[in-house]
Scaffold this active site. Structure first.
Site, PDB file in Angstrom:
ATOM      1  N   SER A 154       1.305  -9.782  -0.219  1.00 32.39           N
ATOM      2  CA  SER A 154       0.871  -8.297  -0.300  1.00 32.39           C
ATOM      3  C   SER A 154       1.208  -7.593   0.907  1.00 32.39           C
ATOM      4  O   SER A 154       1.174  -6.269   1.049  1.00 32.39           O
ATOM      5  CB  SER A 154      -0.569  -8.088  -0.790  1.00 32.39           C
ATOM      6  OG  SER A 154      -1.400  -8.815  -0.077  1.00 32.39           O
TER       7      SER A 154
ATOM      8  N   LYS B 149       0.665  -1.199  -0.056  1.00 34.84           N
ATOM      9  CA  LYS B 149      -0.093   0.020   0.090  1.00 34.84           C
ATOM     10  C   LYS B 149       0.914   1.329   0.029  1.00 34.84           C
ATOM     11  O   LYS B 149       0.361   2.187  -0.621  1.00 34.84           O
ATOM     12  CB  LYS B 149      -0.892   0.026   1.267  1.00 34.84           C
ATOM     13  CG  LYS B 149      -2.051  -1.290   1.184  1.00 34.84           C
ATOM     14  CD  LYS B 149      -3.080  -0.862   0.305  1.00 34.84           C
ATOM     15  CE  LYS B 149      -4.293  -1.509   0.472  1.00 34.84           C
ATOM     16  NZ  LYS B 149      -5.321  -1.020  -0.481  1.00 34.84           N
TER      17      LYS B 149
END
Lengths: 333, 333
Positions: A318, A63
């Site tokens: 991720s 992110k």
């Protein structure tokens, strides 16, 4: 229309140029993340697997790439009143950190059910925490109030060209590190990550397959692909706290046109994948982050003739923000 | 005598040539391990820290480098009857894997108190497990019996020039990855790792400081350095199961001449370092592997004027084989 023609149509919220610009912009701030491999996991899957460890990214998740790109794209007068976002955690920490680096305030709307370690990350990076209820409606409504009160700028967690472009830098790095990649498996939630990854990867090599990995209990992307339009769910039910959002109007067209398939997996297989990441790769990966490994080990993937020549498969791990107690308890259920 | 003169004296069981030969020999088999960094940990320590992640090495620890070098150094007639070793776990798995790659049997003497995950690693790689009592005497005596019965070759876990040379390849890699390193902190047990690391690093740059990290409950290396001769202990008491061995006659002269200091740390600080590795670096590190981080954060290091200009500090995270339940329980003590 061919992949290449579509890519050149200019119909999407990001493209290879905006992704390369993002890379220039964020490279001074981000970690170039490692790619790990394991003979044991290659043997289990019968493919060569390459784990792109975005859990090692600053803030513990991919992110930070998008948040950094969005926040450093702002003109000074736009940035002056700071930024606002709503997020279950990783985007929140990323926005807090990027805002701190830019020297502006970050107001973070967090749903009450967010994991403790993710809230701690936001506070560590100096974000101003504002609580909301767990629903997307509550998150958005609280964020709108904060926007009006502060005059800050919204940094949406996924439905934003600058965010998509930032996340797409993963593919630029990955394909430089492991040029022989023929398939990339990417977790899907709102679709910011997979949109950027797909645009960049297919621009470099249109033959690369992009497969989404999604929990069965939040399978809106699979339903959307089947329906040919965005489908939302009345509720979601999965351990993967980062994968509960629905597609946006900017991410959907990219996913529709460039994602080759969506593989849905059960929570028990996500937990088993987390365990393998910990025990075999020696990496802490959160449920949402481990779903790609669960997908590549699923019968849905391994027994589908369409994917039998997926030999060099990248899996994006991720994020790594998982409370150890949660991990341990999930292993013992 | 100057460091350089000592290095050129030929008085040690390994040297920069044998280490470079080891690198040539093992490079087709090993992982080139990642170096991670963290702004958060830099901020806590006030130094730039570089974590050399040998927990990502095949078998989950640096031990595979030495085992691979030793086993692939054997002539065919030496290798024919296989190899024997005794080890609490990581060297055992490493020998099993290297022997499997060479296609010869591995007989592994394991003390009864070895961690479960390490024994599983040995079995995964096809090693033949033979139990001994926990003491070094019992380990060595059972190993001698196996040697006589099988005609196999002993691959000692540390007191062997081929092992030392293999472990030394870490410095060759590290100083290529991060040339500005001025200090390397290395866990110490029998001394194979730190001997190789010190020889290679000081040969490349004699000014690099080599600091050993040792648990208070197994502080034989610190006592040996103070006494100027090998000191052993009647018993050891530490969570760091990989750091309970004593120095050997081949590792001691290297340590005496090239290790700048030994930093002893308490078990509670080792546990806290493991937690930081998990929560901040997102890496699974076993107690013995995390001790270098505990050392760099200790007052012993931070407040010693001799180390105030140690600015670019490499920490070898030497292994990642930790049972998750043990990790969780140790955090909650």
């Amino acid at each position: 229309m061919e992949v290449t023609n579509k890519l050149e149509s200019g119909n999407y919220a990001a493209d290879i140029s905006s992704i390369k610009e993002a890379q220039q912009r964020i490279n001074p701030f981000i970690h170039k993340t490692s790619v790990l491999s394991s003979d044991t996991l290659n043997s289990i899957s019968g493919r060569k697997l390459f784990f792109k460890c975005e859990c090692f990214q600053k803030g513990g998740a991919f992110k930070f790439r998008g948040a950094c790109n969005a926040i450093f794209s702002l003109k000074d007068e736009q940035a002056a009143n700071g930024v606002v976002t709503h997020s279950s955690g990783n985007h929140a920490a990323a926005v807090s950190l990027a805002a701190k680096l830019r020297g502006i305030p970050a107001h973070i709307v967090i749903p009450k059910n967010a994991p403790k370690c993710k809230v701690e990350n936001v506070r560590r990076y100096g974000g101003n925490v504002i609580w909301s209820d767990a629903t997307m409606q509550s998150r958005e409504s609280v964020a709108n109030n904060v926007l009006q009160e502060t005059g800050a700028v919204l940094v949406h967690p996924f439905n934003d060209g600058r965010i998509i472009s930032g996340q797409g830098t993963i593919s630029l790095e990955l394909l430089e590190q492991i040029p022989q990649i023929d398939t990339i498996i990417v977790p899907i939630s709102g679709g910011g990550l997979i949109s950027g990854v797909a645009l960049a990867a297919k621009s470099i090599n249109p033959k690369i397959r992009i497969l989404a990995a999604e929990p069965r209990g939040a399978n809106d992307a699979a339903l959307s692909m089947a329906a040919g339009e965005i489908v939302t769910l009345p509720q979601t039910n999965t351990i993967a706290d980062g994968l509960r959002a629905f597609l946006g109007d900017l991410t959907w067209p990219i996913i529709r046109d460039f994602v080759d398939d969506v593989i849905t997996v059960e929570d028990k297989d996500i937990i088993e994948a987390m365990r393998m990441c910990y025990e075999i790769l020696k990496v802490a990966v959160e449920p949402s982050g481990a779903i790609g490994l669960a997908a590549v080990l699923s019968a849905t993937f391994l027994e589908n003739p369409a994917w039998k020549d997926c030999n060099n498969v990248a899996i994006i791990l991720s994020g790594g923000n998982v409370d150890l107690g949660v991990l341990w308890e999930s292993f013992n259920k």
